[in-house]
Design a protein around this motif. Structure first.
Motif, PDB file in Angstrom:
ATOM      1  N   CYS A  11       0.846  -1.195   0.000  1.00  0.00           N
ATOM      2  CA  CYS A  11       0.000   0.000   0.000  1.00  0.00           C
ATOM      3  C   CYS A  11       0.883   1.247   0.000  1.00  0.00           C
ATOM      4  CB  CYS A  11      -0.946  -0.021   1.200  1.00  0.00           C
ATOM      5  SG  CYS A  11      -0.148   0.349   2.780  1.00  0.00           S
TER       6      CYS A  11
ATOM      7  N   CYS B 222       0.530   8.063   3.559  1.00  0.00           N
ATOM      8  CA  CYS B 222      -0.683   7.801   4.328  1.00  0.00           C
ATOM      9  C   CYS B 222      -0.397   7.914   5.824  1.00  0.00           C
ATOM     10  CB  CYS B 222      -1.221   6.403   4.004  1.00  0.00           C
ATOM     11  SG  CYS B 222      -2.675   5.975   4.986  1.00  0.00           S
TER      12      CYS B 222
ATOM     13  N   LYS C 162      -2.090   6.887   8.221  1.00  0.00           N
ATOM     14  CA  LYS C 162      -2.491   5.714   9.008  1.00  0.00           C
ATOM     15  C   LYS C 162      -1.402   4.651   9.059  1.00  0.00           C
ATOM     16  CE  LYS C 162      -7.503   5.917   8.255  1.00  0.00           C
ATOM     17  NZ  LYS C 162      -7.594   7.098   7.373  1.00  0.00           N
TER      18      LYS C 162
END
Ligand code: SF4
Length: 462
Positions: free
Chosen positions: A368, A374, A376
């Protein structure tokens, strides 16, 4: 459960619930590396001219970083603050906006998000397919965008139609899926809900009923969904498939088949085709008797720059039919390549730094966005994947995820490394008896330890 006792959700409440942080062509969302714009491509079809428009916009209004997604879409990362509207306008001018009667920013946004239709990358190309599903795409997207109630669907709600091509994603957990099947002399479509085709079909319908069935299922979903139930799996979990089909029947003027045991004579026959050879997503392959075919490639970890997308457009124009097909394996196909040009195109793709062989470690590794893009993420998954890939045993596939959301993989990979902390991962092995990523093998491994643990468990290559 009696679904009639549940409060039906109004379009307004569902529309509110669906305004998540899901990026789109209009809704450019903030990420750690800048704005994120998702360009939905129904069926994964991208013309060379559209590809050039994306590349130009990525250079002009963003930092030039592009990403291919597991729904066969393209994302522009690093959109500069204040450039969002200009980027959207440029993409619409480039022919990448929703086509149907869009007049206001609000319905432009909704129409953009109602384009999640996945077909095989070889739809309309494979002469051995059972059905040319490209003929269904435009009417289905028009129906999604023009029926006002469907604006309440989540931007994540997705349809998959498998036409029986030699290359197809069979394990994607779409909300509604249909798979072409041969019954006698007729081609029919088995269909199912909230799962992959292996999970079992509910029945089969005539090809002429596909659009009406999908329409009825969408209305049934909206009849039953609570405001926080955005996906078909949520409604199936709370109401059951039989209730959903019962509700769908009220929106159809033909008999919708209900779930049948596999041995039942009324179950769709032979709809479960053999597993397809997914290595054919990469490399040069003939499709026709004269040797003409396509060439597939995959950028490392789904990332490419604007210049590479321009080069792909150039190859498609010079050697194909000026189109590309984006694949759900985060790659691209150059279709309609003459036999004599297959190897030159393959060499050109390799020279661009793309994987063209399924044995390439980077063709077996997905990750990812990670902490670089990101907030997160608990680790820099992309950088870690580049370090891990050369140490993977032959034939092993691995997935690195920065958190539990698993944005890079809708399917369950043979081995998943779930970030625990920077450069440290929990290792999961795919196991039919375990939910989520599979069976937890070990916690808090370094990359070196993870490579070693995977090597110990990797199956022997054939
Ligand atoms: S899986 Fe988690 S960390 Fe990775 S991109 Fe998605 S939300 Fe971010």
């Amino acid at each position: 459960m009696n679904y009639d006792s549940q409060p039906a959700s109004s379009p307004a409440t569902l529309a509110e619930a669906r305004r998540s942080a899901c990026p789109g062509l209009v809704r450019v969302v903030a990420a750690r590396d800048g704005g994120l714009c998702r360009i939905r491509l129904p069926g994964g079809v991208l013309s060379a001219a559209q590809a050039r428009a994306i590349a130009h916009a990525a250079r002009t209004d963003a930092d030039g970083t592009l990403e291919l997604t597991n729904r066969a879409n393209v994302q522009i990362r690093g959109v500069r603050a204040g450039q969002e509207a200009a980027l959207t306008a440029a993409l619409i001018a480039g022919g990448l906006g929703p086509a149907n009667g869009v007049q206001t920013p609000a319905n432009l946004c909704a129409a953009d998000e109602l384009r999640n239709l996945m077909l095989s990358p070889l739809a309309g190309l494979d002469p051995h397919a059972l059905f040319d599903t490209t003929t269904l795409a435009a009417p289905l997207v028009a129906m999604l965008q023009n029926e006002p109630r469907f604006a309440a669907l989540s931007p994540k709600f997705a349809l998959l139609i498998d036409g029986g091509e030699s290359l197809a994603a069979l394990d994607h957990p779409h909300d509604i899926w249909l798979a072409a099947t041969r019954e006698g002399d007729a081609t029919r479509f088995a269909f199912g809900l909230a799962g992959c085709p292996d999970d079992g079909a509910t029945g089969s319908i005539a090809a002429t009923q596909v659009q009406a069935l999908i329409r009825a299922l969408l209305h049934a979903f909206l009849d039953l969904a609570a405001p926080d139930q955005l996906r078909m799996r949520d409604v199936i979990a709370s109401h059951g498939a039989a209730a959903l089909l019962d509700a769908a029947q009220r929106h159809a003027d033909f008999a919708i088949p209900t779930p049948q045991p596999a041995a039942d004579d009324h179950a769709p026959a032979n709809w479960q085709r053999p597993r397809v050879d997914l290595t054919r997503r990469l490399g040069a392959h003939a499709l026709h008797a004269n040797g003409d075919g396509y060439v597939g490639a995959q950028p490392p970890l789904a990332r490419l720059d604007a210049a590479t997308l321009d080069a792909l457009a150039d190859l498609a124009e010079r050697h194909g039919d000026a189109t590309l097909r984006i694949t759900p394996w985060q790659g691209a196909l150059v279709p309609h390549v003459a036999r004599a040009a297959l190897m030159p195109v393959l060499d050109a793709l390799r020279a661009l730094g793309l994987s063209v062989d399924a044995a390439d470690p980077l063709a077996r590794t997905i990750a990812c966005t990670g902490s670089a893009g990101c907030a997160k993420s608990r680790a820099d998954t992309k950088a870690d994947a580049l370090r891990l890939a050369p140490h993977l045993p032959p034939h092993v596939q691995a997935h690195l995820s920065g958190c539990e959301r698993s944005c890079a993989a809708a399917h369950r990979a043979p081995f998943t490394l779930l970030a625990a902390a920077p450069a440290h991962y929990d290792l999961y092995e795919r196991d039919a008896s375990a939910a989520g990523f599979g069976r937890l093998v070990a916690r808090h491994l370094t990359l070196e330890a993870a490579a070693h643990a995977i090597a110990q468990r990797a199956p022997e290559p054939f």
